[in-house]
Design a protein around this motif. Structure first.
Motif, PDB file in Angstrom:
ATOM      1  N   PHE A 148      -3.643   5.067   2.495  1.00  0.00           N
ATOM      2  CA  PHE A 148      -2.827   4.794   3.671  1.00  0.00           C
ATOM      3  C   PHE A 148      -1.353   5.008   3.338  1.00  0.00           C
ATOM      4  O   PHE A 148      -0.906   4.642   2.242  1.00  0.00           O
ATOM      5  CB  PHE A 148      -3.021   3.352   4.148  1.00  0.00           C
ATOM      6  CG  PHE A 148      -4.424   3.028   4.574  1.00  0.00           C
ATOM      7  CD1 PHE A 148      -4.840   3.280   5.867  1.00  0.00           C
ATOM      8  CD2 PHE A 148      -5.325   2.483   3.675  1.00  0.00           C
ATOM      9  CE1 PHE A 148      -6.132   2.976   6.268  1.00  0.00           C
ATOM     10  CE2 PHE A 148      -6.620   2.183   4.060  1.00  0.00           C
ATOM     11  CZ  PHE A 148      -7.030   2.429   5.358  1.00  0.00           C
ATOM     12  N   LEU A 205       0.546   0.784   6.143  1.00  0.00           N
ATOM     13  CA  LEU A 205      -0.259  -0.313   5.599  1.00  0.00           C
ATOM     14  C   LEU A 205       0.511  -1.626   5.690  1.00  0.00           C
ATOM     15  O   LEU A 205      -0.064  -2.671   6.020  1.00  0.00           O
ATOM     16  CB  LEU A 205      -0.639  -0.012   4.155  1.00  0.00           C
ATOM     17  CG  LEU A 205      -1.507  -1.043   3.441  1.00  0.00           C
ATOM     18  CD1 LEU A 205      -2.821  -1.252   4.190  1.00  0.00           C
ATOM     19  CD2 LEU A 205      -1.779  -0.618   2.000  1.00  0.00           C
ATOM     20  N   ILE A 212       1.170  -3.421  -0.933  1.00  0.00           N
ATOM     21  CA  ILE A 212       1.206  -1.955  -0.973  1.00  0.00           C
ATOM     22  C   ILE A 212       1.710  -1.427  -2.317  1.00  0.00           C
ATOM     23  O   ILE A 212       1.498  -0.242  -2.620  1.00  0.00           O
ATOM     24  CB  ILE A 212       2.083  -1.393   0.167  1.00  0.00           C
ATOM     25  CG1 ILE A 212       3.536  -1.822   0.006  1.00  0.00           C
ATOM     26  CG2 ILE A 212       1.539  -1.823   1.507  1.00  0.00           C
ATOM     27  CD1 ILE A 212       4.449  -1.247   1.080  1.00  0.00           C
TER      28      ILE A 212
END
Length: 302
Positions: free
Chosen positions: A146, A151, A173
């Motif tokens: 992603f 995200l 992330i």
């Protein structure tokens, strides 16, 4: 009969001190090499400046970050308000100073969390391999599939818009970045002879990981952590700009940009100064990270 003359080097305390090698601590050597990089020193100075602003914000800021004066809104920069005022008459200079505390807090805490979790998973994946490596590596691949900002938005959308949830999203992330970096490092370290010797004398995996693997993996973690703080500050500003990070009246730089975007023509200083603060802080961490990378890289020794 010819006589052979053998030159014997003189001995004694004076010659011992002459030929004695000076033992330098590894971290002192890193600091010495870091200081030679002028751009890294500039970055260190910028970061130190903003850290000092954040620490002493209560004494440096001439006004409170929530202090409003509706009869003084959108005043241009002057001796009374160095960076002008916003749409509520709040002093932008004071809000930027307090905003440094918010941005650095998010940057340091989010990166610390992602570094701890990512390094732990990376060490496990690299050291044990097999099915442990497969599961953890696929988890990293899923997160990396992603776009990072999307995200982060998804995580904040599930948890709710707030500064704390933005911090959690930024930490999540960045986990695979640290994890894959440490995993690749551990794959090399575990093949070294001192690891084999430690196993031969019966040292347990826990002690090997704590006393040998982790210390020898710190250099790339430190470098990546410094660079990741710059990225985290940008991501926090992006979430704040979208209204998913800090909420009013918190003086977060991204939120300040979002609140001022409708007044770019009427009062450009409301956008200019928060943007400059973000740019300088990110530049400082990037320059410092590059300097640390060069100082900690053994290939750059000469």
């Amino acid at each position: 009969m010819s006589q052979t003359v053998v030159n014997i080097p003189p001995s004694g305390p004076e010659m011992e001190s002459k030929y004695e090698e000076k033992v330098v601590s590894p971290w002192k050597e890193v600091w010495r090499k870091f200081k030679k990089n002028k751009m890294a020193v500039v970055g260190f100075g910028i970061v130190s400046f903003f850290i000092l602003l954040a620490i002493f914000a209560d004494w440096i800021a001439p006004y409170g970050f929530k202090e409003t004066q509706l009869n003084q809104k959108h005043l241009s920069p002057s001796s009374e308000h160095w960076f002008g005022t916003d749409e509520f008459g709040r002093d932008i200079f004071s809000r930027i100073i307090y905003g440094a505390r918010i941005s650095l807090w998010v940057g340091f805490l989010s990166v610390a969390g992602s570094a701890v979790v990512g390094s732990f998973l990376g060490i496990l994946a690299g050291y044990y391999g097999r099915w442990v490596d497969t599961i953890i590596s696929r988890f990293f691949d899923i997160l990396l599939a992603f776009p990072s900002i999307l995200l982060a938005i998804a995580v904040v959308a599930m948890l709710g818009p707030s500064l704390q949830n933005a911090l959690i999203a930024i930490a999540i992330i960045n986990v695979p970045t640290f994890g894959r970096l440490v995993r690749s490092r551990v794959l090399t370290i575990k093949e070294e002879e001192y690891i084999t010797a430690a196993k031969a004398i019966g040292m347990g995996d826990g002690r090997i990981l704590l006393h040998h693997v982790l210390p020898n993996s710190l250099a790339p973690i430190i470098v990546q952590g410094t660079l990741a703080i710059a990225t985290a500050i940008i991501e926090a500003a992006a979430l704040g700009f979208l209204g998913m990070g800090a909420q009013p009246p918190t003086p977060e730089w991204g939120k300040m940009l979002a609140d001022s975007k409708d007044f770019m023509i009427q009062a450009p200083w409301t956008v200019f100064f928060p943007g400059i603060a973000i740019m300088l802080t990110v530049l400082g961490f990037n320059l410092m990270g590059d300097g640390l990378r060069d100082a900690l890289d053994p290939k750059m020794k000469n």
